[in-house]
Design a protein around this motif. Sequence first.
Motif, short mmCIF file in Angstrom:
data_model
loop_
_atom_site.label_atom_id
_atom_site.label_comp_id
_atom_site.label_asym_id
_atom_site.label_seq_id
_atom_site.Cartn_x
_atom_site.Cartn_y
_atom_site.Cartn_z
N UNK A 23 47.93 40.16 33.58
CA UNK A 23 46.47 40.27 33.49
C UNK A 23 45.87 40.36 34.89
N UNK A 24 46.35 39.49 35.79
CA UNK A 24 45.86 39.51 37.16
C UNK A 24 46.13 40.84 37.85
N UNK A 25 47.32 41.37 37.64
CA UNK A 25 47.70 42.65 38.26
C UNK A 25 46.86 43.80 37.70
N UNK A 28 43.51 43.60 39.44
CA UNK A 28 43.63 43.97 40.86
C UNK A 28 43.88 45.45 41.04
N UNK A 29 44.80 46.00 40.25
CA UNK A 29 45.12 47.43 40.38
C UNK A 29 43.94 48.31 39.98
N UNK A 59 34.06 45.35 36.06
CA UNK A 59 33.94 44.45 34.92
C UNK A 59 35.32 44.00 34.45
N UNK A 60 36.27 44.94 34.40
CA UNK A 60 37.65 44.62 34.04
C UNK A 60 38.22 43.60 35.03
N UNK A 61 37.96 43.82 36.31
CA UNK A 61 38.45 42.90 37.34
C UNK A 61 37.86 41.51 37.16
N UNK A 93 43.27 41.01 46.88
CA UNK A 93 42.88 42.40 46.62
C UNK A 93 41.37 42.59 46.80
N UNK A 94 40.58 41.62 46.34
CA UNK A 94 39.12 41.71 46.50
C UNK A 94 38.74 41.74 47.98
#
Length: 216
Positions: A23-25, A28-29, A59-61, A93-94
């Motif tokens: 989920x985190x990836x 980030x991607x 929003x997904x991030x 990543x942010x």
Amino acid sequence: MEEEIKKIRNKQSNILFYFMLSIGLIGSLTILLQNIYRWTIVDIFTPFIAPFIEMIGYLVFIVCSLIVFVYFVVSKPFQRARNGIPILINIVVLVLVFIVPFTSLTLNLDYRLNKSEREEAIKLVLDESLKPNVPYNTALIHLPNKYEKLSKGGGEIVVKGSGQDTHILFYTYRGVVDNFAGFIYTADGRSPDETLFGDFIQVKKLDKNWYWVSAT
């Protein structure tokens, strides 16, 4: 019996961790790729729809980051070092998105990878093998299929002036009216003439005869 229960719990814990890591990836991607391929997204979806695509990406991030953050907070103390990895990745990543000039990097890569092909197209224009062929605008040339990728927003280039005063614009962003950005080739090597294209916000010399401009 206790050993088997412990193994089952460890297995469940590992499955949950890798699920949260996924989920985190994904989050980030999503924002990383949309920043790297921003101009491609604009080219595909048009300047009107691209901002909504970008909003969906962020929003997904945010949703993914909230999920992995909650996962980290509710983790047992001895598991937090590992379970904090997904949210740590998102934070890194942010930060990268805000400090790394992805637009400049991708434009520079575009320029270097496609310079020789753009110069082939320019040679065809200068020897008049390619002439204005767009009915509604005598300054536009729709490039042959081989060269369409060299100019965003439809594969058209703008040719202004003649002889040593020739200016040739390859779009990297084709907005509406006079809002655009792109690579300009000037036959005499001098800085592009604003009177031919509109008011420039930015002009950056890339090489002999080559400039990148942003205009509004």
